[in-house]
Design a protein around this motif. Sequence first.
Motif, PDB file in Angstrom:
ATOM      1  N   UNK A   1     -23.447  32.809 -18.760  1.00  0.00           N
ATOM      2  CA  UNK A   1     -23.678  33.358 -17.423  1.00  0.00           C
ATOM      3  C   UNK A   1     -25.164  33.315 -17.070  1.00  0.00           C
ATOM      4  N   UNK A   2     -26.012  33.370 -18.105  1.00  0.00           N
ATOM      5  CA  UNK A   2     -27.461  33.324 -17.904  1.00  0.00           C
ATOM      6  C   UNK A   2     -28.057  31.984 -18.317  1.00  0.00           C
ATOM      7  N   UNK A   3     -27.219  31.049 -18.782  1.00  0.00           N
ATOM      8  CA  UNK A   3     -27.712  29.760 -19.281  1.00  0.00           C
ATOM      9  C   UNK A   3     -28.832  29.977 -20.299  1.00  0.00           C
ATOM     10  N   UNK A   4     -28.576  30.851 -21.233  1.00  0.00           N
ATOM     11  CA  UNK A   4     -29.585  31.277 -22.208  1.00  0.00           C
ATOM     12  C   UNK A   4     -29.016  31.195 -23.620  1.00  0.00           C
ATOM     13  N   UNK A   5     -29.869  30.805 -24.549  1.00  0.00           N
ATOM     14  CA  UNK A   5     -29.503  30.782 -25.960  1.00  0.00           C
ATOM     15  C   UNK A   5     -30.507  31.633 -26.728  1.00  0.00           C
ATOM     16  N   UNK A   6     -30.016  32.304 -27.753  1.00  0.00           N
ATOM     17  CA  UNK A   6     -30.837  33.203 -28.554  1.00  0.00           C
ATOM     18  C   UNK A   6     -30.819  32.768 -30.013  1.00  0.00           C
ATOM     19  N   UNK A   7     -31.867  33.145 -30.721  1.00  0.00           N
ATOM     20  CA  UNK A   7     -31.903  32.951 -32.163  1.00  0.00           C
ATOM     21  C   UNK A   7     -32.426  34.240 -32.786  1.00  0.00           C
ATOM     22  N   UNK A   8     -31.529  34.977 -33.403  1.00  0.00           N
ATOM     23  CA  UNK A   8     -31.915  36.196 -34.120  1.00  0.00           C
ATOM     24  C   UNK A   8     -32.291  35.803 -35.535  1.00  0.00           C
ATOM     25  N   UNK A   9     -33.513  36.098 -35.910  1.00  0.00           N
ATOM     26  CA  UNK A   9     -34.027  35.699 -37.218  1.00  0.00           C
ATOM     27  C   UNK A   9     -34.324  36.950 -38.034  1.00  0.00           C
ATOM     28  N   UNK A  10     -33.573  37.141 -39.091  1.00  0.00           N
ATOM     29  CA  UNK A  10     -33.750  38.294 -39.976  1.00  0.00           C
ATOM     30  C   UNK A  10     -34.259  37.842 -41.341  1.00  0.00           C
ATOM     31  N   UNK A  11     -34.806  38.778 -42.088  1.00  0.00           N
ATOM     32  CA  UNK A  11     -35.309  38.490 -43.440  1.00  0.00           C
ATOM     33  C   UNK A  11     -36.198  37.250 -43.443  1.00  0.00           C
ATOM     34  N   UNK A  12     -37.138  37.223 -42.536  1.00  0.00           N
ATOM     35  CA  UNK A  12     -38.007  36.067 -42.399  1.00  0.00           C
ATOM     36  C   UNK A  12     -38.849  35.849 -43.651  1.00  0.00           C
ATOM     37  N   UNK A  13     -39.090  34.576 -43.928  1.00  0.00           N
ATOM     38  CA  UNK A  13     -39.867  34.165 -45.090  1.00  0.00           C
ATOM     39  C   UNK A  13     -41.086  33.368 -44.632  1.00  0.00           C
ATOM     40  N   UNK A  14     -42.131  33.303 -45.432  1.00  0.00           N
ATOM     41  CA  UNK A  14     -43.301  32.506 -45.051  1.00  0.00           C
ATOM     42  C   UNK A  14     -42.931  31.049 -44.756  1.00  0.00           C
ATOM     43  N   UNK A  15     -41.936  30.515 -45.431  1.00  0.00           N
ATOM     44  CA  UNK A  15     -41.535  29.124 -45.180  1.00  0.00           C
ATOM     45  C   UNK A  15     -40.824  28.930 -43.846  1.00  0.00           C
ATOM     46  N   UNK A  16     -40.541  30.015 -43.147  1.00  0.00           N
ATOM     47  CA  UNK A  16     -39.985  29.911 -41.790  1.00  0.00           C
ATOM     48  C   UNK A  16     -41.084  29.692 -40.753  1.00  0.00           C
ATOM     49  N   UNK A  17     -42.322  29.754 -41.168  1.00  0.00           N
ATOM     50  CA  UNK A  17     -43.438  29.542 -40.248  1.00  0.00           C
ATOM     51  C   UNK A  17     -43.381  28.144 -39.658  1.00  0.00           C
ATOM     52  N   UNK A  18     -43.367  28.072 -38.331  1.00  0.00           N
ATOM     53  CA  UNK A  18     -43.249  26.790 -37.621  1.00  0.00           C
ATOM     54  C   UNK A  18     -43.300  27.046 -36.126  1.00  0.00           C
ATOM     55  N   UNK A  19     -43.384  25.945 -35.378  1.00  0.00           N
ATOM     56  CA  UNK A  19     -43.158  26.022 -33.939  1.00  0.00           C
ATOM     57  C   UNK A  19     -41.659  25.793 -33.726  1.00  0.00           C
ATOM     58  N   UNK A  20     -41.042  26.701 -33.006  1.00  0.00           N
ATOM     59  CA  UNK A  20     -39.610  26.625 -32.759  1.00  0.00           C
ATOM     60  C   UNK A  20     -39.363  26.089 -31.348  1.00  0.00           C
ATOM     61  N   UNK A  21     -38.480  25.110 -31.271  1.00  0.00           N
ATOM     62  CA  UNK A  21     -38.177  24.444 -30.007  1.00  0.00           C
ATOM     63  C   UNK A  21     -36.707  24.617 -29.642  1.00  0.00           C
ATOM     64  N   UNK A  22     -36.480  24.796 -28.381  1.00  0.00           N
ATOM     65  CA  UNK A  22     -35.122  24.860 -27.850  1.00  0.00           C
ATOM     66  C   UNK A  22     -34.743  23.466 -27.345  1.00  0.00           C
ATOM     67  N   UNK A  23     -33.498  23.098 -27.575  1.00  0.00           N
ATOM     68  CA  UNK A  23     -32.980  21.815 -27.087  1.00  0.00           C
ATOM     69  C   UNK A  23     -31.646  22.060 -26.399  1.00  0.00           C
ATOM     70  N   UNK A  24     -31.522  21.532 -25.204  1.00  0.00           N
ATOM     71  CA  UNK A  24     -30.284  21.683 -24.436  1.00  0.00           C
ATOM     72  C   UNK A  24     -29.825  20.297 -24.018  1.00  0.00           C
ATOM     73  N   UNK A  25     -28.555  19.981 -24.293  1.00  0.00           N
ATOM     74  CA  UNK A  25     -28.072  18.630 -24.029  1.00  0.00           C
ATOM     75  C   UNK A  25     -26.588  18.649 -23.703  1.00  0.00           C
TER      76      UNK A  25
END
Length: 119
Positions: free
Chosen positions: A74-98
């Motif tokens: 309804x909002x044309x929105x996507x979410x990413x809930x990230x729990x228990x984050x680790x140092x190796x999760x460090x990055x630039x996060x990109x959304x892709x819609x196709x």
Amino acid sequence: QVHPVESGGGLVQAGESLRLTCAASQRLHSTYTMAWYRQAPGKQREVVASIIYGGKTYYADAVRGRFTISRDDAKSTVYLQMNMLKPEDTAVYYCNIRPRGSPADAGSWGQGTQVTVSS
């Protein structure tokens, strides 16, 4: 042309949580595939999670059990809930819609949001 806009990145400590949001610039049909990718310094961009029409999800092995992808058509929105984050999760996060069935390169990319996890 869809223009995804990400938000929600930041600096957190290991073990903490973040929620990323990606909103499309226009109303999308619910059949679109929505996905999150990430790129760490010196590494190739990799898929993190995706969600297709009907709600079926895919997760990379590195995040399965810690991250949850969801969508609000309804909002044309996507979410990413990230729990228990680790140092190796460090990055630039990109959304892709196709469109459904299309490869990522055929879709639209957001500008990226930085996630930094300190140890």
